[in-house]
Design a protein around this motif. Sequence first.
Motif, PDB file in Angstrom:
ATOM      1  N   ARG A 167       0.825  -1.202   0.000  1.00  0.00           N
ATOM      2  CA  ARG A 167       0.000   0.000   0.000  1.00  0.00           C
ATOM      3  C   ARG A 167       0.862   1.257   0.000  1.00  0.00           C
ATOM      4  O   ARG A 167       0.639   2.194  -0.779  1.00  0.00           O
ATOM      5  N   THR A 168       1.874   1.299   0.854  1.00  0.00           N
ATOM      6  CA  THR A 168       2.723   2.487   0.963  1.00  0.00           C
ATOM      7  C   THR A 168       3.411   2.812  -0.354  1.00  0.00           C
ATOM      8  O   THR A 168       3.462   3.975  -0.782  1.00  0.00           O
ATOM      9  N   VAL A 169       3.916   1.781  -1.031  1.00  0.00           N
ATOM     10  CA  VAL A 169       4.650   2.013  -2.271  1.00  0.00           C
ATOM     11  C   VAL A 169       3.706   2.317  -3.426  1.00  0.00           C
ATOM     12  O   VAL A 169       3.987   3.176  -4.273  1.00  0.00           O
ATOM     13  N   THR A 189      11.617  -0.346  -5.179  1.00  0.00           N
ATOM     14  CA  THR A 189      11.044  -0.983  -3.988  1.00  0.00           C
ATOM     15  C   THR A 189       9.819  -1.818  -4.358  1.00  0.00           C
ATOM     16  O   THR A 189       9.642  -2.951  -3.886  1.00  0.00           O
ATOM     17  N   LEU A 190       8.970  -1.263  -5.223  1.00  0.00           N
ATOM     18  CA  LEU A 190       7.759  -1.967  -5.631  1.00  0.00           C
ATOM     19  C   LEU A 190       8.096  -3.255  -6.368  1.00  0.00           C
ATOM     20  O   LEU A 190       7.515  -4.321  -6.100  1.00  0.00           O
ATOM     21  N   LEU A 193       9.163  -5.944  -3.983  1.00  0.00           N
ATOM     22  CA  LEU A 193       8.035  -6.580  -3.309  1.00  0.00           C
ATOM     23  C   LEU A 193       7.324  -7.568  -4.236  1.00  0.00           C
ATOM     24  O   LEU A 193       6.924  -8.664  -3.816  1.00  0.00           O
ATOM     25  N   LEU A 194       7.164  -7.194  -5.501  1.00  0.00           N
ATOM     26  CA  LEU A 194       6.506  -8.084  -6.455  1.00  0.00           C
ATOM     27  C   LEU A 194       7.347  -9.339  -6.719  1.00  0.00           C
ATOM     28  O   LEU A 194       6.812 -10.449  -6.808  1.00  0.00           O
ATOM     29  N   ASP A 195       8.666  -9.171  -6.831  1.00  0.00           N
ATOM     30  CA  ASP A 195       9.539 -10.333  -7.033  1.00  0.00           C
ATOM     31  C   ASP A 195       9.445 -11.290  -5.846  1.00  0.00           C
ATOM     32  O   ASP A 195       9.438 -12.514  -6.025  1.00  0.00           O
ATOM     33  N   ALA A 196       9.375 -10.721  -4.641  1.00  0.00           N
ATOM     34  CA  ALA A 196       9.258 -11.555  -3.447  1.00  0.00           C
ATOM     35  C   ALA A 196       7.927 -12.307  -3.440  1.00  0.00           C
ATOM     36  O   ALA A 196       7.866 -13.486  -3.073  1.00  0.00           O
TER      37      ALA A 196
END
Length: 410
Positions: A167-169, A189-190, A193-196
Amino acid sequence: MSPQQILVLDPTGADPDAEHQALRDRGPATLVDILGVRAWSVSDPDLLKQLLTSKDVSKDARAHWPDFAETVPTWPLALWVSVSNMFTAYGKDHSRLRRMVAPTLSARRTAALQTDIETLVNAILDDLDALPADETVDLREQLAYPLPIAVIGRLMGVPADRRPEFRTVVDTVFATHLTVEEQVANTATLYGLLDALIEIKRTEPGEDMTSSLIAARDEEGDGSALSSAELRDTLLLMLAAGYETTVNVIDAAVTALLTDPQQLAHVRSGRCTWQDVVEETLRHQPAIKHLPLRYARVGIALPDGQTIQAGDAILASYAAANRHPRWHTHADRFDATRPSKEHLAFGHGVHFCLGAPLARLEVTAVLRLLFERFPDIQLAADPHELKRLPSLISNGHTTVPVRLRPTPAH
């Protein structure tokens, strides 16, 4: 047209209504500056619908925007034109990518979510109900945000403890007051998160959109179904489109009803429905004001004698078009009882938003349950003093302060 005549769009979005009026005053389409990029803003609804359905207009910047390579490294909105998903695809690629996502957002699957959505809304309202009677609540932060992020998080299989990070990103994707460096850092950063998320779901697949897209990608192996970039960017699109936009519609609908109590009286008396309120909100205050970008594949003659040249960028100015006086009588007035509430809030043509039924379902549930639980809810600020989001794309407020119950007399 000389550079002096180009209208520079305000990156802070401080006074959108005045800016949209200025666009309409300049005719069906006019040249604007959007953070240093020149584009044709189209605010006439008939012309906009024509361009949105024309094969002479593309969303593929790499193929049809000569300025792409030069612009992307230094433009804060580069992500909006450089992602590889159905948002920026053209022709067969768009059809292929849309087919990958469509089953998850089908009408049948969306309707089946109604009970779950109402359960989520009631749980949020329970938390609000437990607050002290005299406490001022930011309804955007404490209701409009939590519901959509929970719904899209479940659909995508995002673990609950990861949703606040996303949400923050994602919020920064819609901000247009940030520097290039800030946006580049946010994008990195986004994608991290998606790769993770992809790695989690590849190891532990579930009954969710991310797992099904990974399966489609891995089963083919050669990228013919979905390339690695398309997989990641499709998840990005679903998360951003399924979250921020719904937050804004909830924000706008609640604000409109609390600003004009007569509108709420219309619903309670049966003169209109909650669905009418949702549609009028989408017309009057669409979640997205301007949507970057499309590109002319050939020269396009405009009704006023101007020409959009091949390769020119086109900005769909949905909010300005929705209130065009040729389309709606007293277009600037919020009126849930108006007979026609036609709008372009979800786009038009092949790029029409797949998540429209889900957004409508979420907002309708929020409004109905909120006003049932708190029938005397009031804005806790002058509506004219509510601060707008710093964005020329996203249409909402930074906060929506309310009092859930009447202030006790002293």
